[in-house]
Design an enzyme around this catalytic site. Structure first.
Site, short mmCIF file in Angstrom:
data_model
loop_
_atom_site.label_atom_id
_atom_site.label_comp_id
_atom_site.label_asym_id
_atom_site.label_seq_id
_atom_site.Cartn_x
_atom_site.Cartn_y
_atom_site.Cartn_z
N LYS A 17 -40.72 -24.82 -16.08
CA LYS A 17 -41.08 -24.00 -17.25
C LYS A 17 -39.90 -24.00 -18.24
CE LYS A 17 -41.76 -20.09 -19.78
NZ LYS A 17 -40.81 -19.39 -20.64
N ASP B 241 -50.23 -32.14 -29.17
CA ASP B 241 -51.07 -31.37 -28.26
C ASP B 241 -50.24 -30.94 -27.04
OD1 ASP B 241 -52.87 -30.52 -26.34
OD2 ASP B 241 -54.31 -32.13 -26.68
N HIS C 52 -29.92 -13.36 -23.09
CA HIS C 52 -31.14 -12.82 -23.70
C HIS C 52 -30.89 -11.49 -24.40
CE1 HIS C 52 -34.55 -15.29 -22.67
NE2 HIS C 52 -34.12 -15.43 -21.44
N GLU D 89 -39.73 -17.49 -28.11
CA GLU D 89 -38.81 -16.95 -27.10
C GLU D 89 -37.35 -17.00 -27.55
OE1 GLU D 89 -39.65 -18.22 -23.09
OE2 GLU D 89 -37.57 -17.93 -22.48
C1 MEV Z 1 -37.41 -18.65 -19.08
O1 MEV Z 1 -38.29 -18.86 -20.18
C2 MEV Z 1 -37.06 -19.97 -18.43
C3 MEV Z 1 -36.22 -19.88 -17.15
O2 MEV Z 1 -36.87 -19.01 -16.22
C4 MEV Z 1 -36.06 -21.25 -16.59
C5 MEV Z 1 -35.43 -21.32 -15.22
O3 MEV Z 1 -35.51 -20.33 -14.47
O4 MEV Z 1 -34.88 -22.40 -14.90
C6 MEV Z 1 -34.89 -19.22 -17.44
#
Ligand code: MEV
Length: 425
Positions: A265, A281, A379, A81
């Protein structure tokens, strides 16, 4: 001593980056070779999993500026990513201004579970197991002499009664095992299998499952950082605005599972990429993280964000971190070994402390972007380069096509093709 600050790293060629890495971390060219080649041979892979037909590569980037417990560390991150490595590096730079990351770990205690079914009286059987606790621990303690030599071994045994389930009541025996620098699954699973016959004869029941729990909530890694409020200011945003924006973003994740999943995430973007780079792992880490985030019965944020008495931004992260530096892929994957060497870690705890710090940095990077300019701007330029390549650009045209798309705020393959045509016709 290694410094994690290498100026201009972003703009160097891959070759120059390797040279700088070597010089900065005082490594030999051989120790970085696995990063050049990808590390794993098909023959080695054939011994790792079944039905191997080849290898699968991912980018390996180095996060800069990290200081963990006063020590500079160059952090290898493996992921696909864009923006994650840059985000972590930038936040590590901000955290550095406040003293870097302070991290600790609990003892490396893993939990092995034994499910005991067909027990006539659950409460009586539970007490009978406790009466034999010392013998059972002593037996489990003998299964791994190497772990024992390094100070690990069986530590405790606990019995839980499950009163009702789709099959009625049963017992769950937890064996608590200190796995030192290992991830620990093998030792714990072996110990549970070893104890099963004794548990059966004590309880008169049948030991059904014997397997470690990925909710490694005895093996918690913790990191905190303080960002001076003045260092948070950028463009038209004041430091206070950015700080309060991050805190409000955290508040959203604290109360709403839909947001908490995405927030966590972002943390795992940082965590997993170091876990993968070191051959650990990541499914185990993911499982542990999300189960831990639900421990109150409601899924929530793994991190917290607030301010200190001086108005500086303060972040904390606590999560299970069952990683090892001995055994498994950590030992057989040359790139994983190179990654461990690059970080200069000598224990699994040190590795866990770095990983949780990267998770916190990554979380801050996402929240800062979301709370201010939005996530897409960061991004955009990397994404634009990928779109330019997909449209057929090569060499210096990649940068040119990408830059024009970013300037126009239109990053689409059809536009990339048009721009490319303009440059080449
Ligand atoms: C994207 O890989 C991760 C985010 O969505 C985390 C977040 O929203 O805090 C940008």
């Amino acid at each position: 001593m290694t410094t994690s600050r290498i100026s201009g790293f972003y703009n160097m060629t891959i070759e120059d980056r390797r040279t700088h890495l070597m010089d900065t971390a005082a490594l030999t060219p051989e120790s970085l070779l696995p990063f050049t080649t990808g590390g794993l041979s098909p023959e080695a892979a054939d011994h790792m999993i079944e039905n191997v037909v080849g290898l699968y590569s991912l980018p390996l980037g180095i996060a800069l500026n990290f200081q963990v417990n006063g020590r500079d560390v160059l952090v290898p991150m493996t992921l696909e990513e864009p923006s994650v490595v840059a985000g972590a590096s930038f936040m590590a730079k901000l955290a550095r201004a406040g003293g870097g990351f302070t991290a600790t770990t609990a003892d490396p205690l893993m939990i092995g579970q034994m499910q005991v079914i067909n027990v006539t009286n659950l409460y009586e059987a539970k007490l009978r197991i406790y009466e034999k606790k010392n013998e059972l621990i002593a037996e489990a303690d003998t299964i791994d002499p190497i772990l024992k030599k390094f100070g690990g071994g069986a530590r405790d045994l606990e019995v839980r009664v499950i009163e009702d389930s789709p099959i009625g009541g049963f017992l769950v025996v937890h064996l608590i095992y200190d796995v030192r620098d290992a991830m620990g699954a093998n030792a714990v699973n072996t110990a549970c299998e070893r104890l099963a016959p004794q548990i059966e004869s004590i309880t008169g029941g049948k030991v059904h499952l014997r397997i470690l729990s990925n909710l490694a909530d005895r093996r918690i890694a913790r990191a905190r950082c303080t960002i001076p409020v003045k260092d948070l200011a950028f463009d038209d945003f004041s430091g206070e605005e950015v700080r309060d924006g991050i805190i409000a973003a955290y508040a959203f994740a604290a109360v709403d599972p839909y947001r908490a999943a995405t927030h966590n995430k972002g943390i795992m973007n940082g965590v997993d990429s170091v876990v993968i780079a070191t051959g650990n792992d990541w499914r185990a880490i993911e499982a542990g993280a999300h189960a831990y985030a639900s421990r109150s019965g409601k899924y929530t944020s793994l991190s917290t964000w607030g301010k200190d008495a001086d108005g500086n931004l303060v972040g904390t992260l606590e999560m299970p971190m069952a990683v090892g530096i001995v055994g498994g892929a950590t030992k057989v994957h040359p790139a994983a070994q190179a990654a461990v060497k690059l970080m200069g870690v000598k224990t699994a705890s040190e590795l866990a402390e770095i990983i949780v710090s990267v998770g916190l940095a990554q979380n801050m990077a996402a929240l800062r972007a979301l709370a201010t300019e939005g996530i897409q701007r960061g991004h955009m330029s990397l994404h634009a380069r990928q779109v330019a390549i997909a449209a057929g650009a090569s060499g210096e045209l990649i940068e040119k096509v990408a830059a024009q798309m970013v300037a126009e705020k239109v990053v689409r393959i059809d536009r990339a093709e048009e721009i490319l045509k303009g440059f080449t016709s």
